[in-house]
Write an enzyme that holds these catalytic residues in place. Sequence first.
Site, PDB file in Angstrom:
ATOM      1  N   LYS A   1       0.848  -1.214   0.000  1.00 15.73           N
ATOM      2  CA  LYS A   1       0.000   0.000   0.000  1.00 15.73           C
ATOM      3  C   LYS A   1       0.873   1.250   0.000  1.00 15.73           C
ATOM      4  CE  LYS A   1      -4.018  -2.001   0.003  1.00 15.73           C
ATOM      5  NZ  LYS A   1      -4.907  -1.883  -1.181  1.00 15.73           N
ATOM      6  N   ARG A   2       2.105   1.105  -0.453  1.00 16.39           N
ATOM      7  CA  ARG A   2       3.037   2.233  -0.599  1.00 16.39           C
ATOM      8  C   ARG A   2       3.234   2.980   0.717  1.00 16.39           C
ATOM      9  NH1 ARG A   2       3.433  -1.111  -4.185  1.00 16.39           N
ATOM     10  NH2 ARG A   2       3.243  -0.570  -6.390  1.00 16.39           N
TER      11      ARG A   2
ATOM     12  N   ALA B   1       3.058   7.035   0.775  1.00 16.84           N
ATOM     13  CA  ALA B   1       2.000   7.655  -0.042  1.00 16.84           C
ATOM     14  C   ALA B   1       1.082   8.532   0.783  1.00 16.84           C
ATOM     15  CB  ALA B   1       1.184   6.572  -0.743  1.00 16.84           C
TER      16      ALA B   1
ATOM     17  N   LEU C   1      -1.546   9.804   3.833  1.00 17.46           N
ATOM     18  CA  LEU C   1      -2.752   9.296   4.493  1.00 17.46           C
ATOM     19  C   LEU C   1      -3.341   8.118   3.717  1.00 17.46           C
ATOM     20  CD1 LEU C   1      -5.230   9.654   6.440  1.00 17.46           C
ATOM     21  CD2 LEU C   1      -6.154  11.216   4.721  1.00 17.46           C
TER      22      LEU C   1
ATOM     23  N   LEU D   1      -6.074   6.682   2.200  1.00 18.81           N
ATOM     24  CA  LEU D   1      -7.316   7.337   1.802  1.00 18.81           C
ATOM     25  C   LEU D   1      -8.535   6.465   2.085  1.00 18.81           C
ATOM     26  CD1 LEU D   1      -5.896   8.966  -1.437  1.00 18.81           C
ATOM     27  CD2 LEU D   1      -6.652  10.175   0.612  1.00 18.81           C
TER      28      LEU D   1
ATOM     29  N   GLY E   1       0.717  13.120   3.780  1.00 21.81           N
ATOM     30  CA  GLY E   1       1.105  12.822   5.160  1.00 21.81           C
ATOM     31  C   GLY E   1       2.491  12.206   5.269  1.00 21.81           C
TER      32      GLY E   1
ATOM     33  N   GLU F   1       4.616  15.093   5.590  1.00 19.05           N
ATOM     34  CA  GLU F   1       4.444  15.653   6.943  1.00 19.05           C
ATOM     35  C   GLU F   1       5.264  14.848   7.954  1.00 19.05           C
ATOM     36  OE1 GLU F   1       0.288  17.503   7.634  1.00 19.05           O
ATOM     37  OE2 GLU F   1      -0.084  15.657   6.519  1.00 19.05           O
TER      38      GLU F   1
ATOM     39  N   GLU G   1      -3.180  17.054  -1.417  1.00 18.75           N
ATOM     40  CA  GLU G   1      -4.369  17.332  -0.608  1.00 18.75           C
ATOM     41  C   GLU G   1      -5.405  18.151  -1.385  1.00 18.75           C
ATOM     42  OE1 GLU G   1      -1.355  17.123   0.570  1.00 18.75           O
ATOM     43  OE2 GLU G   1      -1.381  16.295   2.597  1.00 18.75           O
TER      44      GLU G   1
ATOM     45  N   ARG H   1      -7.228  16.010  -3.731  1.00 17.70           N
ATOM     46  CA  ARG H   1      -8.083  15.008  -3.071  1.00 17.70           C
ATOM     47  C   ARG H   1      -9.238  15.649  -2.321  1.00 17.70           C
ATOM     48  NH1 ARG H   1      -5.795  11.875  -6.130  1.00 17.70           N
ATOM     49  NH2 ARG H   1      -3.746  11.020  -5.631  1.00 17.70           N
TER      50      ARG H   1
ATOM     51  N   GLY I   1      -3.116  17.507   7.658  1.00 22.81           N
ATOM     52  CA  GLY I   1      -3.633  17.296   9.016  1.00 22.81           C
ATOM     53  C   GLY I   1      -2.588  16.705   9.948  1.00 22.81           C
TER      54      GLY I   1
HETATM   55  C1  1HE Z   1      -3.073   3.755  -1.365  1.00 23.63           C
HETATM   56  C2  1HE Z   1      -2.508   5.024  -1.221  1.00 23.63           C
HETATM   57  C3  1HE Z   1      -3.094   5.900  -0.255  1.00 23.63           C
HETATM   58  C4  1HE Z   1      -1.402   3.994  -2.742  1.00 23.63           C
HETATM   59  N1  1HE Z   1      -4.153   5.444   0.453  1.00 23.63           N
HETATM   60  N2  1HE Z   1      -4.107   3.350  -0.645  1.00 23.63           N
HETATM   61  N3  1HE Z   1      -2.025  10.461  -0.798  1.00 23.63           N
HETATM   62  C5  1HE Z   1      -2.156  10.463  -2.142  1.00 23.63           C
HETATM   63  O1  1HE Z   1      -3.043  11.082  -2.691  1.00 23.63           O
HETATM   64  C6  1HE Z   1      -1.172   9.617  -2.893  1.00 23.63           C
HETATM   65  C7  1HE Z   1      -1.910   8.501  -3.605  1.00 23.63           C
HETATM   66  N4  1HE Z   1      -0.977   7.505  -4.161  1.00 23.63           N
HETATM   67  C8  1HE Z   1      -0.322   7.682  -5.334  1.00 23.63           C
HETATM   68  O2  1HE Z   1      -0.364   8.730  -5.947  1.00 23.63           O
HETATM   69  C9  1HE Z   1       0.475   6.503  -5.837  1.00 23.63           C
HETATM   70  O3  1HE Z   1      -0.010   5.337  -5.208  1.00 23.63           O
HETATM   71  C10 1HE Z   1       2.006   6.618  -5.552  1.00 23.63           C
HETATM   72  C11 1HE Z   1       2.616   7.703  -6.443  1.00 23.63           C
HETATM   73  C12 1HE Z   1       2.297   6.934  -4.099  1.00 23.63           C
HETATM   74  C13 1HE Z   1       2.660   5.256  -5.868  1.00 23.63           C
HETATM   75  O4  1HE Z   1       2.312   4.829  -7.182  1.00 23.63           O
HETATM   76  P1  1HE Z   1       2.536   3.307  -7.584  1.00 23.63           P
HETATM   77  O5  1HE Z   1       2.191   3.207  -9.055  1.00 23.63           O
HETATM   78  O6  1HE Z   1       3.884   2.844  -7.139  1.00 23.63           O
HETATM   79  O7  1HE Z   1       1.491   2.450  -6.703  1.00 23.63           O
HETATM   80  P2  1HE Z   1      -0.090   2.288  -6.916  1.00 23.63           P
HETATM   81  O8  1HE Z   1      -0.342   1.184  -7.922  1.00 23.63           O
HETATM   82  O9  1HE Z   1      -0.759   3.574  -7.169  1.00 23.63           O
HETATM   83  O10 1HE Z   1      -0.563   1.811  -5.473  1.00 23.63           O
HETATM   84  C14 1HE Z   1      -0.340   0.480  -4.991  1.00 23.63           C
HETATM   85  C15 1HE Z   1      -1.456   0.180  -4.013  1.00 23.63           C
HETATM   86  O11 1HE Z   1      -1.391   1.087  -2.913  1.00 23.63           O
HETATM   87  C16 1HE Z   1      -2.859   0.372  -4.623  1.00 23.63           C
HETATM   88  O12 1HE Z   1      -3.730  -0.546  -3.990  1.00 23.63           O
HETATM   89  P3  1HE Z   1      -4.163  -1.915  -4.720  1.00 23.63           P
HETATM   90  O13 1HE Z   1      -5.054  -2.591  -3.743  1.00 23.63           O
HETATM   91  O14 1HE Z   1      -4.833  -1.480  -5.986  1.00 23.63           O
HETATM   92  O15 1HE Z   1      -2.866  -2.653  -4.975  1.00 23.63           O
HETATM   93  C17 1HE Z   1      -3.218   1.775  -4.173  1.00 23.63           C
HETATM   94  O16 1HE Z   1      -4.626   1.986  -4.122  1.00 23.63           O
HETATM   95  C18 1HE Z   1      -2.620   1.790  -2.787  1.00 23.63           C
HETATM   96  N5  1HE Z   1      -2.367   3.135  -2.324  1.00 23.63           N
HETATM   97  N6  1HE Z   1      -1.491   5.159  -2.094  1.00 23.63           N
HETATM   98  C19 1HE Z   1      -4.633   4.199   0.245  1.00 23.63           C
HETATM   99  N7  1HE Z   1      -2.620   7.132  -0.034  1.00 23.63           N
HETATM  100  C20 1HE Z   1      -3.187  13.765   7.923  1.00 23.63           C
HETATM  101  S1  1HE Z   1      -3.760  14.418   6.504  1.00 23.63           S
HETATM  102  C21 1HE Z   1      -2.753  13.888   5.222  1.00 23.63           C
HETATM  103  C22 1HE Z   1      -3.437  14.099   3.940  1.00 23.63           C
HETATM  104  C23 1HE Z   1      -2.821  13.284   2.831  1.00 23.63           C
HETATM  105  O17 1HE Z   1      -1.841  12.581   3.004  1.00 23.63           O
HETATM  106  S2  1HE Z   1      -3.604  13.436   1.325  1.00 23.63           S
HETATM  107  C24 1HE Z   1      -2.567  12.574   0.235  1.00 23.63           C
HETATM  108  C25 1HE Z   1      -2.933  11.133   0.107  1.00 23.63           C
END
Ligand code: 1HE
Length: 269
Positions: free
Chosen positions: A34-35, A71, A73, A75, A118, A121, A141, A144, A149
Amino acid sequence: MASPVFPDMLPPSLACSLEDGGEIAVVRLNRPDKRNALDTTLIAGIERLFAAPLPGVKAVVLAGAGPHFSAGLDLSDLAERTAPEGLAHSLAWHRAFERIQFGAVPVVAVLHGAVVGGGLELACASHIRVAERSAFYGLPEGQRGVFVGGGGAARLPRLIGVARMMDMILTGRVLDAEEGQRVGLSHYLVEPDAGLAQGLALARRIAANSALSNFAILQALPRIADVGQDPGLLMEALAAAVVQSDDEAKSRIKAFLAGTAPKVERTPS
Ligand code: 1HE
């Protein structure tokens, strides 16, 4: 590598092992499938671990397993949250990351791949950041529909300025490792797979400092930077007086004067 410690206390998504006879703890975010997305369990594990590091640990290296540091929070945690639940969630992140920033031991973060949301962060709560050239930094953020946070609004502007953070979070701009180094997100920039060795080398240097110096550096330096010059100078004088009165300081200074302590030398950047 030493054997894992705390297996009963930590979730499987957080692995901790000891190096250098227990002086250095290597902590890994361990959800590579889940990265290393940060869910509630992982955040609670971080809070527990950094609230009470093992006796004898003098520095921590924090890294991520798999292709990315984190990656951000998880989500899937967020789907249907009310405002009070959101507040409690953010405060839980604050507690966990404060345990790092104002904890007992310096933390060196080793960054590679995605360091986003996060995850960024979390990296900002550490004291020293080593980035491999694969690292990239983003704040998705805005895209999304959420807000930082995990203390990002307080810590990131202090590192890179409000204007840069504004750009990253409003436009989704992603900084590569070189840009991150230039703007001050990382202290060290290293080749792929060289991060952990560099992180350990830095942790060893930190662990060799006097414990009281490290305590004052961690606790007083960021707080002095946050207050006005007048109270800051008083805080500095008090911290200096306490630290230099320690026997450890006295013996280190005597050793230098006797010619038996190392001189200041250039270090590799
Ligand atoms: C996840 C998450 C996640 C991956 N929550 N499941 N963060 C984001 O908006 C970043 C979202 N993630 C990405 O943009 C990409 O995953 C990455 C650039 C980090 C990595 O890409 P990649 O191609 O190596 O991996 P992937 O195929 O996108 O992800 C592999 C799996 O991890 C996949 O699940 P699967 O069941 O389909 O294998 C993804 O859904 C899962 N995954 N990132 C849940 N973030 C306290 S407030 C903080 C606010 C924030 O942090 S907002 C930013 C959230």
